[in-house]
Write a protein that holds these residues in place. Sequence first.
Motif, mmCIF file in Angstrom:
data_model
loop_
_atom_site.group_PDB
_atom_site.id
_atom_site.type_symbol
_atom_site.label_atom_id
_atom_site.label_comp_id
_atom_site.label_asym_id
_atom_site.label_seq_id
_atom_site.Cartn_x
_atom_site.Cartn_y
_atom_site.Cartn_z
ATOM 1 N N VAL A 1 0.849 -1.188 0.000
ATOM 2 C CA VAL A 1 0.000 0.000 0.000
ATOM 3 C C VAL A 1 0.884 1.238 0.000
ATOM 4 N N CYS A 2 0.272 2.386 -0.260
ATOM 5 C CA CYS A 2 0.976 3.654 -0.064
ATOM 6 C C CYS A 2 0.073 4.589 0.727
ATOM 7 N N TYR A 3 0.670 5.308 1.652
ATOM 8 C CA TYR A 3 -0.044 6.244 2.503
ATOM 9 C C TYR A 3 0.956 7.283 2.986
ATOM 10 N N SER A 4 0.472 8.234 3.743
ATOM 11 C CA SER A 4 1.347 9.291 4.239
ATOM 12 C C SER A 4 1.012 9.566 5.698
ATOM 13 N N MET A 5 2.029 9.842 6.472
ATOM 14 C CA MET A 5 1.855 10.161 7.889
ATOM 15 C C MET A 5 2.292 11.602 8.148
ATOM 16 N N PRO A 6 1.694 12.253 9.168
ATOM 17 C CA PRO A 6 0.680 11.736 10.089
ATOM 18 C C PRO A 6 -0.689 11.653 9.434
ATOM 19 N N GLY A 7 -1.504 10.735 9.951
ATOM 20 C CA GLY A 7 -2.817 10.517 9.373
ATOM 21 C C GLY A 7 -3.924 11.105 10.230
ATOM 22 N N LEU A 8 -5.136 10.724 9.880
ATOM 23 C CA LEU A 8 -6.318 11.272 10.545
ATOM 24 C C LEU A 8 -6.354 10.901 12.027
ATOM 25 N N SER A 9 -5.867 9.726 12.370
ATOM 26 C CA SER A 9 -5.871 9.299 13.776
ATOM 27 C C SER A 9 -5.030 10.211 14.652
ATOM 28 N N ASP A 10 -4.040 10.879 14.050
ATOM 29 C CA ASP A 10 -3.171 11.780 14.807
ATOM 30 C C ASP A 10 -3.647 13.228 14.762
ATOM 31 N N LYS A 11 -4.482 13.574 13.768
ATOM 32 C CA LYS A 11 -4.804 14.968 13.520
ATOM 33 C C LYS A 11 -6.289 15.320 13.682
ATOM 34 N N TYR A 12 -7.125 14.357 14.102
ATOM 35 C CA TYR A 12 -8.566 14.630 14.136
ATOM 36 C C TYR A 12 -8.902 15.811 15.040
ATOM 37 N N HIS A 13 -8.135 15.993 16.120
ATOM 38 C CA HIS A 13 -8.435 17.081 17.066
ATOM 39 C C HIS A 13 -8.133 18.448 16.478
ATOM 40 N N GLU A 14 -7.367 18.494 15.377
ATOM 41 C CA GLU A 14 -7.122 19.759 14.698
ATOM 42 C C GLU A 14 -8.182 20.052 13.641
#
Length: 214
Positions: A193-206
């Motif tokens: 797969v390909c993805y990029s970090m940080p993801g939604l799990s780390d940034k939802y509070h923003e």
Amino acid sequence: MKLYLGLAAPLLWFIWLPLVLLGLVILLIKIKTWMTRAYLIPLYLVIAYVIPLGDVTLNSWHMAKVCPNAGLHVYRRVNVEGFIPEVILSRDILEKYPYNYLESRKDARGLVYRLERTALGFIELNDVRPKAEWEIVNHIIERADKFSGVNVERKVIRNIKSREVIAEDIHYAAFSGWIDRLISSVIDNPVGVCYSMPGLSDKYHEILIPQAGP
């Protein structure tokens, strides 16, 4: 361009490649004229590559096109008192960020479980009417169209009523080549797969910005 291979990789490296080299040696021994070698050996090498890796190369090319778009995309941010998290209600979220509550998804009766912050601590409320307007939805998986040639997995923040998506975290997964598909019929065999970090799990509070209630 990266080739997306699973367990087919060691088979090709340790079995197919030696067989191809052996066949090449036999061709060099059997064919004496350089003119015949000039067209037969390149043809042989092309066929030796295309048989195991033709579809893999096409799938990898599709991945190379879409992977720059992988990762978190934020379209707008909203202030919220609470929301519906990905999977379970966790006090850790309320301890870490100043949300007023977290809710479960509605049951068959249209009621929810709510974990709520009070002046005295956290309380649990069962079978209450929902009030959250936003939710995080994990693992929305869809097979991309033939033009894109990849599988897409999205984690999104969306409005519960309007279904407006204000942020999405996109992962792309490559289609398997025929050898990896054969292996997958026996054991689990992802090809990458390909993805990029940080993801939604780390940034939802923003994106779902904690907003104190009245």
